[in-house]
Design an enzyme around this catalytic site. Structure first.
Site, short mmCIF file in Angstrom:
data_model
loop_
_atom_site.label_atom_id
_atom_site.label_comp_id
_atom_site.label_asym_id
_atom_site.label_seq_id
_atom_site.Cartn_x
_atom_site.Cartn_y
_atom_site.Cartn_z
N ALA A 8 61.73 28.69 7.31
CA ALA A 8 62.61 29.07 6.20
C ALA A 8 62.03 30.26 5.43
O ALA A 8 60.82 30.40 5.30
CB ALA A 8 62.79 27.90 5.24
N LYS A 9 62.93 31.10 4.94
CA LYS A 9 62.51 32.25 4.14
C LYS A 9 62.40 31.78 2.69
O LYS A 9 63.30 31.98 1.87
CB LYS A 9 63.55 33.37 4.27
CG LYS A 9 63.14 34.68 3.59
CD LYS A 9 62.16 35.44 4.43
CE LYS A 9 61.96 36.86 3.91
NZ LYS A 9 60.99 37.62 4.70
N CYS A 10 61.29 31.12 2.38
CA CYS A 10 61.14 30.58 1.02
C CYS A 10 59.77 30.97 0.46
O CYS A 10 58.81 31.20 1.21
CB CYS A 10 61.31 29.06 1.01
SG CYS A 10 60.07 28.15 1.93
#
Length: 216
Positions: free
Chosen positions: A54-56
């Site tokens: 995830a792009k977190c």
């Protein structure tokens, strides 16, 4: 970020999605160059079942301690191994990684749930295949990386990401020692990928994939 009027531990039912656009300088201090990377053996970026793909913000936070260790070791960036076997190369602190071999083919670690499916990674794969370059998504161990660099079977390695675009890797260091990739500079295929992607981004080359959108 969560914007629901609630104080507690649960998924929010409301979020605000915000995009901040800003001009930026060179990603690397001193401009584009081949970088050195430190192999983290004490820290991992993500584990199976987590948020690695995830792009977190948490994924970047998880890399900061290992990145500090890399800097103390005189390196520019950190590269992580898998969390289970501590054997397979996964990705850098904020970038995917590619390996180039003497037969002209390329390898990048597969998307197993712990690696970010980066847009730049996908773009490089598509551009390379458009040019007739064989790209394999397969596991690649740190021991194999060291052996292939020593034998000359692997001639180049590079990292890629939104900000760094395509960055050559010149040297790899770990508690077991250091080894150099190719001549320690920017390889021919690495430069070719950078030039091809940059030309599309800047409108200097045809965009066959519909990546570029005109604003305004």
């Amino acid at each position: 970020f969560a914007s629901e009027a609630f104080l507690g531990v649960k998924p929010s039912s409301e979020y605000l999605y915000m995009v901040i656009a800003s001009s930026v300088g060179a990603y690397w201090k001193g401009g584009a160059r081949a970088v050195s990377i430190w192999v983290s053996q004490d820290y991992t970026r993500a584990a199976p079942g987590g948020t690695g793909e995830a792009k977190c913000g948490g994924n970047y936070a998880a890399s900061l301690l290992a990145q500090s260790e890399a800097i103390r070791q005189g390196c520019d960036q950190v590269v992580f191994l898998d969390a289970v076997e501590r054997r397979w190369v996964e990705e850098l602190g904020g970038m995917n990684v590619f390996f180039v071999f003497e037969d002209g083919s390329m390898v990048t670690p597969p998307l197993t749930g712990t690696i970010l499916p980066g847009i730049t990674r996908d773009s490089i794969i598509r551009i390379a295949r458009d040019q007739g370059i064989a790209v394999r998504e397969e596991l690649y161990s740190i021991d194999q990386w060291r052996a292939d660099a020593a034998s000359g079977r692997m001639t180049e390695a590079f990292a890629c990401g939104t900000a760094a675009v395509v960055t050559p890797i010149g040297e790899v260091a770990s508690p077991d020692g250091r080894f150099t990739i190719g001549g320690g500079g920017t390889g021919q295929l690495t430069q070719r990928m950078l030039d091809a992607l940059s030309a599309i981004q800047r409108g200097h080359a045809p965009d066959a994939h519909g990546w570029v959108q005109r604003l305004g």
